[in-house]
Design an enzyme around this catalytic site. Structure first.
Site, PDB file in Angstrom:
ATOM      1  CB  CYS A  68      -0.915  -0.024   1.227  1.00  0.00           C
ATOM      2  SG  CYS A  68      -1.779   1.523   1.541  1.00  0.00           S
ATOM      3  CB  CYS A  71       1.072   1.140   4.228  1.00  0.00           C
ATOM      4  SG  CYS A  71      -0.670   0.705   4.423  1.00  0.00           S
ATOM      5  CD1 TRP A 410      -3.276   1.627 -10.613  1.00  0.00           C
ATOM      6  CD2 TRP A 410      -4.848   2.268 -12.058  1.00  0.00           C
ATOM      7  NE1 TRP A 410      -3.905   2.723 -10.082  1.00  0.00           N
ATOM      8  CE2 TRP A 410      -4.872   3.147 -10.947  1.00  0.00           C
ATOM      9  CE3 TRP A 410      -5.754   2.479 -13.095  1.00  0.00           C
ATOM     10  CZ2 TRP A 410      -5.763   4.208 -10.852  1.00  0.00           C
ATOM     11  CZ3 TRP A 410      -6.649   3.542 -13.002  1.00  0.00           C
ATOM     12  CH2 TRP A 410      -6.649   4.388 -11.891  1.00  0.00           C
ATOM     13  CG  HIS A 455      -7.831  10.256  -5.472  1.00  0.00           C
ATOM     14  ND1 HIS A 455      -7.219   9.788  -6.608  1.00  0.00           N
ATOM     15  CD2 HIS A 455      -7.909  11.601  -5.605  1.00  0.00           C
ATOM     16  CE1 HIS A 455      -6.925  10.811  -7.401  1.00  0.00           C
ATOM     17  NE2 HIS A 455      -7.325  11.913  -6.824  1.00  0.00           N
ATOM     18  CD1 TRP A 481      -5.577   3.987 -21.467  1.00  0.00           C
ATOM     19  CD2 TRP A 481      -3.843   4.522 -20.184  1.00  0.00           C
ATOM     20  NE1 TRP A 481      -4.704   2.933 -21.490  1.00  0.00           N
ATOM     21  CE2 TRP A 481      -3.624   3.231 -20.716  1.00  0.00           C
ATOM     22  CE3 TRP A 481      -2.878   5.065 -19.340  1.00  0.00           C
ATOM     23  CZ2 TRP A 481      -2.488   2.479 -20.430  1.00  0.00           C
ATOM     24  CZ3 TRP A 481      -1.740   4.321 -19.056  1.00  0.00           C
ATOM     25  CH2 TRP A 481      -1.553   3.049 -19.595  1.00  0.00           C
ATOM     26  CG  ASN A 488       0.491   7.480 -12.824  1.00  0.00           C
ATOM     27  OD1 ASN A 488       0.433   6.725 -11.860  1.00  0.00           O
ATOM     28  ND2 ASN A 488       0.458   7.051 -14.081  1.00  0.00           N
TER      29      ASN A 488
END
Length: 495
Positions: A68, A71, A410, A455, A481, A488
């Site tokens: 994670c 984490c 992903w 999110h 995408w 990102n």
């Protein structure tokens, strides 16, 4: 059809798709975020209950997953916290459990860990029926330290604090004779302050000093309601520090309302070479060192590997879903929808496709709910002896706990949107958002990183570009995408 998928992946995703990777792989299993040298008690299913139960100290336990991202980001702060409060061990200790480890799945399921990282308090003399008290709030070191103080005081209010714990509350009606009869020490420190429980520095000073009890004198707080003591010791301004001796002598010091300052002022009374000396701990802030990414890993990131797709499914069903105590209602519906999408559109090898189909068929027998243990058994049976640990290739990171599962997940959903678009290019009589909705359901109910999940759901429901605005299967590919690029960007800014 499969050749078309390869071409489409190359054109739309800019990737090449490899079933049999030729580069070195790394295991799916993740390494722990904490070292043995860290002042964090690392536990697993074999020793968790025996470690925390029936002890005279409370616990703050972090349940985390070593893959994670949040984490990983939180780990330096948790290490700093553990160093910061390691002197509080007679009252409360800090521990951690890695829920990403196979053997810890039943443990994390039993304690209802639904997202990472999860912090839970366990009171002294915890028994097997207690699931812990979830801590909410910010993840800054100071905020967590303050919440530890609050938890300890709550134990006093509920009359659950063991007798050896230091009293954090201010003096009420106690007289000096009461204090001297309560403590065996020849010295007592009184800290006079203007406020009651809205500040923490004096209570932290009590906790810091308690590690040296009975050598160090006990500290008690005094607030403005005790005008008799303020007058007796001629306290002119607050806050103040009064050092009392049983003989009747006293010294008054003006102090700053700050934990570190209190450490320094209290150190005046003890030689650092003597037993029980109050030593100011050195800074324990942990910083992350840069790591070099090997060239073969960089090359692998430009390709899509079947090992990464299958690895993501192995972890998703073997950990993320199986760790739930009970799956019912919307959670069960979302799980069935994802498995149905995978059954129809996952371009995997025959073995994994058969596993998914068998899992979906058997899960259909559960109409209202299924326990996590039951699902884990369904998954185990569906695998039918197939390998349960895959190796990351394109999703390998510079550390075992970087990239890995999130990258694989992903990539799997990107692949599913492309596969769906290839099968339904004209969008007739199909829901173009089918894969995206299945992804949304899984992320919402099963993805362990709670911050990441929230999110993504925010993006999926963004009024400017929600999933429902997608009108074609090709647009679904591009929507995902765009969402991934946004994630990102945020990750890069955060890092």
């Amino acid at each position: 059809m499969f050749e078309q998928l390869l071409k489409f992946l190359f054109l739309i995703m800019g990737y090449q798709f490899f079933i049999n990777p030729l580069v070195d792989a790394v295991p799916l299993s993740n390494s722990a975020l904490y070292k043995d040298s860290d002042p964090i008690v690392q536990m697993n299913i074999a020793d968790f209950k025996s470690t925390i139960m029936a002890t005279s100290n409370a616990w703050l336990i972090e349940f985390y997953s070593s893959w994670c991202g949040h984490c990983i980001d939180f780990a330096p702060a948790f290490i700093q916290l553990a160093n910061d409060v390691k002197g509080w061990g007679k009252v409360i200790k800090v521990g951690a459990v890695d829920c990403a480890k196979d053997e810890n799945i039943p443990l994390c399921r039993d304690f209802e860990i639904m997202g990472y990282p999860t912090l839970k308090f366990f009171p002294a003399f915890t028994d097997a029926t207690q699931l812990g008290i979830a801590r909410t709030g910010g993840k800054k070191v100071e905020a967590i330290r303050f919440s530890m103080i609050d938890f300890i005081e709550q134990q006093f209010m509920e009359k659950k604090a063991p007798p050896h714990w230091p009293l954090l509350g201010p003096l009420q009606n106690e007289t000096l004779d009461d204090l001297w009869s309560h403590y065996n020490n020849n010295e007592i420190i009184l800290v006079f302050e203007a406020v009651n429980n809205s500040s923490y520095w004096s209570r932290e000073a009590i906790m810091d000093a308690h590690q040296y009890a009975p050598y160090y004198p006990p500290i008690r707080r005094v607030n403005m309601t005790r005008q008799d003591l303020i007058t007796k010791y001629n306290v002119q301004s607050l806050p103040a520090f009064v050092f009392l001796e049983r003989s009747g002598k006293s010294e008054v010091y003006q102090v700053q309302p700050d934990r570190e300052y209190m450490k320094k002022i209290m150190r005046k009374f003890f030689d650092s070479e003597n037993e029980g000396a109050f030593v100011i701990p050195k800074s324990t802030l942990t910083t992350r060192k840069p790591h070099v990414v090997h060239e073969d890993v960089k090359a692998a990131k430009d390709q899509v590997y079947m090992a990464d797709l299958e690895g993501a499914l192995l972890y998703a069903f073997g950990h993320e879903v199986s760790i739930h105590k009970l799956i019912a209602g919307k959670e069960l519906t979302a799980l069935k929808k994802l498995i149905d999408v995978l059954d129809r559109y996952f371009p995997g090898r025959a073995g994994m496709k058969e596993t998914i189909h068998t899992l979906g068929r058997n899960l259909d027998n559960y109409k209202k709910q299924i326990r996590g243990e039951e699902f884990a058994e369904l998954w185990h049976n569906a695998l039918n002896g197939r390998e349960t640990h895959q190796e990351w290739v394109g999703c390998r990171g510079s550390r075992p706990n970087f990239r890995g599962y999130p990258c694989g997940l992903w990539t799997t959903f990107h692949t599913l949107t492309v596969s769906y678009a290839l099968k339904h290019p004209d969008n007739t009589e199909v829901d173009p958002t089918l894969v995206l909705q299945a992804m949304k359901g899984f992320i919402k109910y099963f993805f362990g990183c709670a911050h990441c999940s929230n999110h993504f759901i925010d993006m999926a429901e963004d009024e400017l570009n929600p999933i429902e605005s997608v009108k074609s299967t090709r647009q679904a590919v591009l929507w995902l995408w765009a969402a991934h690029n946004k994630v990102n960007l945020i990750s890069n800014v955060t890092n």
